[in-house]
Design a protein around this motif. Structure first.
Motif, PDB file in Angstrom:
ATOM      1  N   GLN B  80      49.326 -31.458  37.265  1.00  0.00           N
ATOM      2  CA  GLN B  80      50.225 -31.782  38.373  1.00  0.00           C
ATOM      3  C   GLN B  80      51.151 -32.953  38.049  1.00  0.00           C
ATOM      4  N   ARG B  83      54.346 -32.239  39.401  1.00  0.00           N
ATOM      5  CA  ARG B  83      54.379 -32.127  40.864  1.00  0.00           C
ATOM      6  C   ARG B  83      54.786 -33.458  41.487  1.00  0.00           C
TER       7      ARG B  83
ATOM      8  N   TYR C  82      54.776 -27.014  38.026  1.00  0.00           N
ATOM      9  CA  TYR C  82      55.574 -27.840  38.924  1.00  0.00           C
ATOM     10  C   TYR C  82      56.838 -28.373  38.264  1.00  0.00           C
ATOM     11  N   ASP C 130      52.411 -21.772  46.079  1.00  0.00           N
ATOM     12  CA  ASP C 130      52.360 -23.141  46.591  1.00  0.00           C
ATOM     13  C   ASP C 130      52.222 -23.134  48.116  1.00  0.00           C
TER      14      ASP C 130
END
Lengths: 224, 224, 224, 224
Positions: B80, B83, C82, C130
């Motif tokens: 992530q 993210r 991501y 997501d």
């Protein structure tokens, strides 16, 4: 319900009247600040600094009196300084910028916060000068310096860029010590670097053309 | 349905808490970077480079520690990185620009990507320095160079424009090897050419006035 | 330096090529979603739901295949979902809104997140849907409902407002359990209340004119 | 100069830390208010009022505790309530609107300012409920009433428009006693007349169709 709204009416009317009184003082302050600014502009036309200072004295006393009236209005509401603060802060910032410029012209140094309060007859324990207002005022003063330097060089004062650059560099460095929030002060401070660069460039022009006086150059070399 | 949204709530709250933790680290990073920047500004006032480097050492260690905390937060979320990447990239770019400038002052050469990672205690396999952030940081450093050159010449270092020009020309050429998309990095790189032009102009001023030392001119001719 | 930028070129080119491949898939996805939307619009003209569902089947299979291709592109870059997420999320949200509307038409209930993933052939452990994209898709679906209700009432289906209102009220209440950040999802959710109000007004119109069938009124009373 | 800016840094950091602490409390308050709102929304689906009140009890205690924490943060800064007031006022207004709606559902009367303070554990002499925040909260509550009336009529409660209209008319009249400045509160109050008109329209619909019960009509006539 009616009783409650009746009470509210009195309270809102009272606070409205406080705002009106503040507003009336602030309008006079704006007018006085404008007169100081007009006189101050004469330094761009190379009027001797002493004459400029003389011309502004009276209006600064007027402004001091107006701050006294603001303090008086707030005296019975000791914990409400910040409730009405927004109503006078813009003018206060302008006043600080003017005082700081005049002080720099007179002494070559920064007008300190306590000095500013003293000039305005303010007492921190009662009705003080908000730090952010003081700092924003300094940013506004900084905005005036590039133009001043350009005009002084034009008038033949080749040592002015060096002096202003030294002052502005120190001021900029001092500001950089602060952790500014992402707000109006931060934005104004961010603009100060353009003033700094502009003054640097004028100083560069003077140096590259060999216009800076030998003495001041040595001076500077010694400092470096 | 309620069960699903209950789950979502936990997941969104958890990701919100990750963001809060990142935010807190990033705020400290911003403050530390500001202190490094303040010290770095002293080179514009011709403070010896070694003193400037000395002054920044401590804060760079602080920043390194903060990147360690970011890496730790992301450790349990290995996939992530991107993210949350947007939450720290702006500060990372600033940090790279500062490190690259310091490195250039110290060595006269470009801070390489692996060197930057090493200075920040980053490990590409885990929590690395994004290439685009590194490149944008270099563009930000480039923006500082014209001002540096102007101030150095003002202080009498007439060889500085030649050195900076050589560095910036090489850097600009290296960037030109990349196929940049039409994005933020591209825009920042496009701005680099204005830095290059300004440095060229200063170099021109110095040459045309015969201020560039003969030696360095020969030097440069030999290199060219 | 050259070596490093050579490496960067390869990496940026490679990531650029990933983006190109994603972009090409996403363009096909947009086209397929547009066809689904066209078919879905026929419910506003009271085409029987079964026919509408039939018409969309093929394109939904196409979309499923396209998500398969996206997953494949990302398979060799397992931790970069991501990084490229922004490149397909808008289309994904549209697809979710279409699927959720079709699902509601078919079953009268909310398309769950896991059901949406299944329909799109997605696997959370690898290339999932997501949560925020799913939620934004539901908001988009909500935007379609007022118009649907108006058209159904016009076509004589007086029980539709009650059913949609029940569904939308539950959905809105479920969303309110979430602590949304001040972002795009929050803004979209804030808009959902206007859909809700509009549907309530249509329901009100139907009731006030005595058009709601007795049976459903009793039904509702029983539920209350 | 450095000493002064060092002092400022401490003061700005301290005030920044106060803001951070307030922010964290306010975020929790927002989440708790959202949960109260979620429960309150159930009245639109005709859930019995007592059940709705029961559901909100816990969160209101949470909110009360959060106001206690705000008061504690401000306790050491007794004259700075208004300095930070902007940081919690929006959430306070929301909380007042929720409490006032719940109170009206329970008692049919207006939640008074002192009652609101009591419910929130506030003490005017220390950390009170600003009058304007209270009034804006009432305007927000008013915005919810047209929707509530529409849904109650839909559910068969034909006497609701009359009761809401009476309440809203009185509230509107009470507000009209105030001399409002040209600010946010004034704007919100100006919006209240649209709520009033919408409720009047619903009442009209009910009357024109003979749906208002004879008894309540007489009742109202007697009152008028």
């Amino acid at each position: 319900m009616e009783k409650q709204f009746e009470d509210f009416r009195h309270q809102l009317d009272e606070s409205g009247s406080v705002r009106e009184r503040i507003r009336s003082v602030v309008m006079e302050m704006e007018a006085a600040a404008r007169l100081v600014h007009s006189s101050l502009l004469l330094v761009h036309q190379s009027l001797p600094v002493l004459e400029v200072l003389e011309k502004t004295k009276l209006q600064i006393e007027v402004i001091k009196g107006l701050f006294g009236r603001l303090a008086e209005i707030l005296r019975e509401r000791p914990d409400q300084y910040y409730r009405y603060h927004g109503d006078w802060r813009s003018e206060t910032q302008t006043v600080v910028s003017l005082l700081a410029f005049l002080h720099w012209l007179e002494t070559g140094s920064l007008l300190m916060h306590t000095e500013a309060e003293k000039k305005l007859g303010l007492d921190s324990s009662e009705f003080g000068l908000d730090i952010e207002d003081y700092l924003i005022g300094l940013c506004f003063m900084s905005n005036e310096l590039p133009r001043y330097v350009v005009n002084q060089v034009t008038a033949g004062d080749y040592d002015c860029p060096r002096k202003v650059l030294k002052f502005l560099t120190d001021l900029h460095a001092a500001f950089r010590m602060l952790n500014l929030r992402n707000d109006f002060l931060r934005k104004k401070f961010d603009g100060m670097k353009y003033d700094l660069r502009r003054v640097e460039e004028v100083y560069y022009d003077v140096k590259i053309r060999g216009l800076a006086s030998t003495e001041s150059t040595q001076d500077e070399t010694a400092q470096a």
